[in-house]
Design an enzyme around this catalytic site. Structure first.
Site, PDB file in Angstrom:
ATOM      1  N   HIS A 130       0.852  -1.176   0.000  1.00 22.00           N
ATOM      2  CA  HIS A 130       0.000   0.000   0.000  1.00 22.00           C
ATOM      3  C   HIS A 130       0.895   1.235   0.000  1.00 22.00           C
ATOM      4  O   HIS A 130       2.018   1.210   0.488  1.00 22.00           O
ATOM      5  CB  HIS A 130      -0.880  -0.025   1.261  1.00 22.00           C
ATOM      6  CG  HIS A 130      -1.966   0.988   1.304  1.00 22.00           C
ATOM      7  ND1 HIS A 130      -1.739   2.314   1.625  1.00 22.00           N
ATOM      8  CD2 HIS A 130      -3.304   0.876   1.094  1.00 22.00           C
ATOM      9  CE1 HIS A 130      -2.890   2.966   1.618  1.00 22.00           C
ATOM     10  NE2 HIS A 130      -3.855   2.125   1.296  1.00 22.00           N
ATOM     11  N   ASP A 207       1.916  -4.245   8.137  1.00 23.53           N
ATOM     12  CA  ASP A 207       0.684  -3.490   7.924  1.00 23.53           C
ATOM     13  C   ASP A 207      -0.478  -4.470   8.016  1.00 23.53           C
ATOM     14  O   ASP A 207      -0.720  -5.246   7.102  1.00 23.53           O
ATOM     15  CB  ASP A 207       0.734  -2.811   6.547  1.00 23.53           C
ATOM     16  CG  ASP A 207      -0.567  -2.119   6.157  1.00 23.53           C
ATOM     17  OD1 ASP A 207      -1.580  -2.295   6.851  1.00 23.53           O
ATOM     18  OD2 ASP A 207      -0.564  -1.410   5.139  1.00 23.53           O
ATOM     19  N   GLN A 210      -5.728  -4.938   6.764  1.00 22.03           N
ATOM     20  CA  GLN A 210      -6.692  -5.855   6.164  1.00 22.03           C
ATOM     21  C   GLN A 210      -6.706  -7.220   6.854  1.00 22.03           C
ATOM     22  O   GLN A 210      -7.416  -8.127   6.398  1.00 22.03           O
ATOM     23  CB  GLN A 210      -6.379  -6.041   4.673  1.00 22.03           C
ATOM     24  CG  GLN A 210      -6.411  -4.778   3.845  1.00 22.03           C
ATOM     25  CD  GLN A 210      -7.794  -4.155   3.752  1.00 22.03           C
ATOM     26  OE1 GLN A 210      -8.803  -4.831   3.939  1.00 22.03           O
ATOM     27  NE2 GLN A 210      -7.848  -2.859   3.480  1.00 22.03           N
ATOM     28  N   LYS A 233     -11.711  -0.040   9.843  1.00 19.47           N
ATOM     29  CA  LYS A 233     -11.807  -1.256   9.034  1.00 19.47           C
ATOM     30  C   LYS A 233     -12.226  -2.463   9.870  1.00 19.47           C
ATOM     31  O   LYS A 233     -12.263  -3.582   9.368  1.00 19.47           O
ATOM     32  CB  LYS A 233     -10.470  -1.542   8.338  1.00 19.47           C
ATOM     33  CG  LYS A 233     -10.032  -0.456   7.351  1.00 19.47           C
ATOM     34  CD  LYS A 233      -8.718  -0.815   6.686  1.00 19.47           C
ATOM     35  CE  LYS A 233      -8.172   0.346   5.865  1.00 19.47           C
ATOM     36  NZ  LYS A 233      -8.976   0.617   4.657  1.00 19.47           N
TER      37      LYS A 233
END
Length: 415
Positions: A130, A207, A210, A233
């Site tokens: 990302h 990261d 997700q 999220k």
């Protein structure tokens, strides 16, 4: 392989907690499949924000009065909750609240990277990173003289681990990798990458934006030095993220932001820093957001992270089967649902992803279209943009069917 009929979760019951899912546009009930960007918020979290402002609103750590003491306790305990949620045994001292995953990445890049990196050092990323990771380390490397190198992806959208073993070497100081790709859905072997980094005395930043929302995560089992994720999220509010860091590293790093709250003693000549994690939380912190995120974790744990993961895999498998039945649809990422997060990136031949999203919107189906903050990855895939459907605990197989119906509408319009 066929898809099992029954859902792992009682979705109809869960959907009662999310009032926004009752909205209609032109007589069509909204089908929200943009969860990789932002998930919806249950009543329990909305109530937590409202209750804070109605009953407890005060600045933390700065008042002797009852309201400040109460707010401080709730805010501090939220750090403990989030630490436990990702398996950080050090508790609040290892859990820093930030605005989002991007700020967490920047915190480490500036507080650690600017002070530790120099010419000849290497930062290893992946081709699926990302922009929060890629751009940040790219710019830090320019400031320090370090070099950024990228682990290749395979044709299936998985990391080339042989290439990873070649890249991560004696000059590597930091490995920054996405746990689950927001464009490909790929679940990366972050534990193995952590081992490769530590064998070279390098650190690893993961990261987890997700990953944390939809699967059990244990930062100590991974052996991550840093691990970041975002509240919005994972059924929480916007404006808050979390940075896990090993206590020994956080203690040695310099602060990223300066001002109130993060100090211990200030003199005209110099200053000293507060205890962890407040050393990295300058100014009035994210009080309401932190307390609400605590409630979001309570909500998710009440459902069960293993069950949420199973539900997303169930939906992903069905979406792959439905979309994969058409020769004119290209699907990006691993072909197996068990090797993916709960999202499917795709393109329909002859239809730009933005046109696809527009047609979806006509059906009240909300998806994401674009490069998903992964422009270099899309360049490698040879496409300007992709459409992305992403699922969460309140989505149904019938909503996947509506997605496919909208794709067929696009096919007819552009035939």
């Amino acid at each position: 392989m066929g898809v099992q009929e029954s859902a792992p979760l009682d979705v109809e019951r869960i959907r009662e907690d999310f009032p926004i899912l009752e909205r209609e546009f032109d007589g069509n009930r909204v089908v929200y499949l943009d969860n990789a960007a932002t998930t919806q918020t249950p009543n329990q979290v909305i109530d937590a924000i409202s209750d804070y402002y109605r009953t407890t609103n005060a600045n933390v750590h700065r008042g002797i009065h009852h309201l400040s003491q109460e707010a401080s306790i709730h805010y501090e305990e939220a750090h403990d909750t989030l630490a436990a949620f990702v398996g950080a045994s050090g508790g609040r001292e290892e859990m820093v609240f930030t605005k989002n995953t991007t700020e967490a990445e920047n915190l480490v890049a500036y507080a650690w990277g600017l002070n530790e990196l120099e010419e000849g050092d290497e930062v290893v990323l992946t081709e699926m990173e990302h922009h929060a990771s890629l751009v940040t380390w790219q710019q830090i490397a320019k400031k320090t003289g370090a070099t950024v190198r990228y682990i290749r992806i395979t044709e299936e959208g998985k990391l080339d681990m042989n290439h990873a073993r070649e890249l991560i070497g004696p000059d590597t100081r930091m490995v920054s990798v996405v746990h689950v790709s927001n464009a490909l859905g790929t679940i990366n072997p972050v534990g193995e990458l952590a081992d490769l980094a530590h064998e070279q005395d390098a650190l690893i930043f993961v990261d987890g934006a997700q990953a944390v929302p939809n699967r059990p995560v244990d930062v100590e089992s991974i052996d991550a030095d840093f691990y970041a994720f975002s509240g919005h999220k994972m059924a929480g509010p916007t404006g808050i993220g979390c940075l896990y860091g090993k206590k020994s590293i956080l203690e040695e790093m310099e602060p990223f932001l300066y001002g109130g709250e993060m100090i211990r003693k200030v003199e005209f000549e110099d200053s000293t820093w507060n205890d962890l994690p407040w050393k990295y939380e300058a100014g009035t912190p994210l009080i309401a957001q932190g307390i609400a995120l605590d409630r979001a974790v309570e909500y998710l744990e009440g459902i069960g992270m293993d069950r949420i993961r199973a539900h997303e895999e169930w939906l992903t498998e069905y979406a792959l089967e439905r979309l994969g039945a058409f020769d004119d649809i290209e699907i990006y990422g691993p072909p197996e649902a068990e090797n993916r997060g709960g999202l499917v990136g795709f393109n329909l031949d002859g239809v730009h992803a933005h046109d696809m999203a527009s047609i979806m919107n006509d059906h009240a189906v909300a998806i994401r279209a674009g490069d998903h903050c992964t422009q270099p990855l899309h360049d490698k895939l040879g496409v300007a943009a992709s459409a992305r459907a992403s699922f969460y605990l309140y989505n149904t197989r019938e909503e996947v069917d509506k997605l496919v119906e909208a794709v067929d509408d696009a096919r007819q319009l552009f035939a």
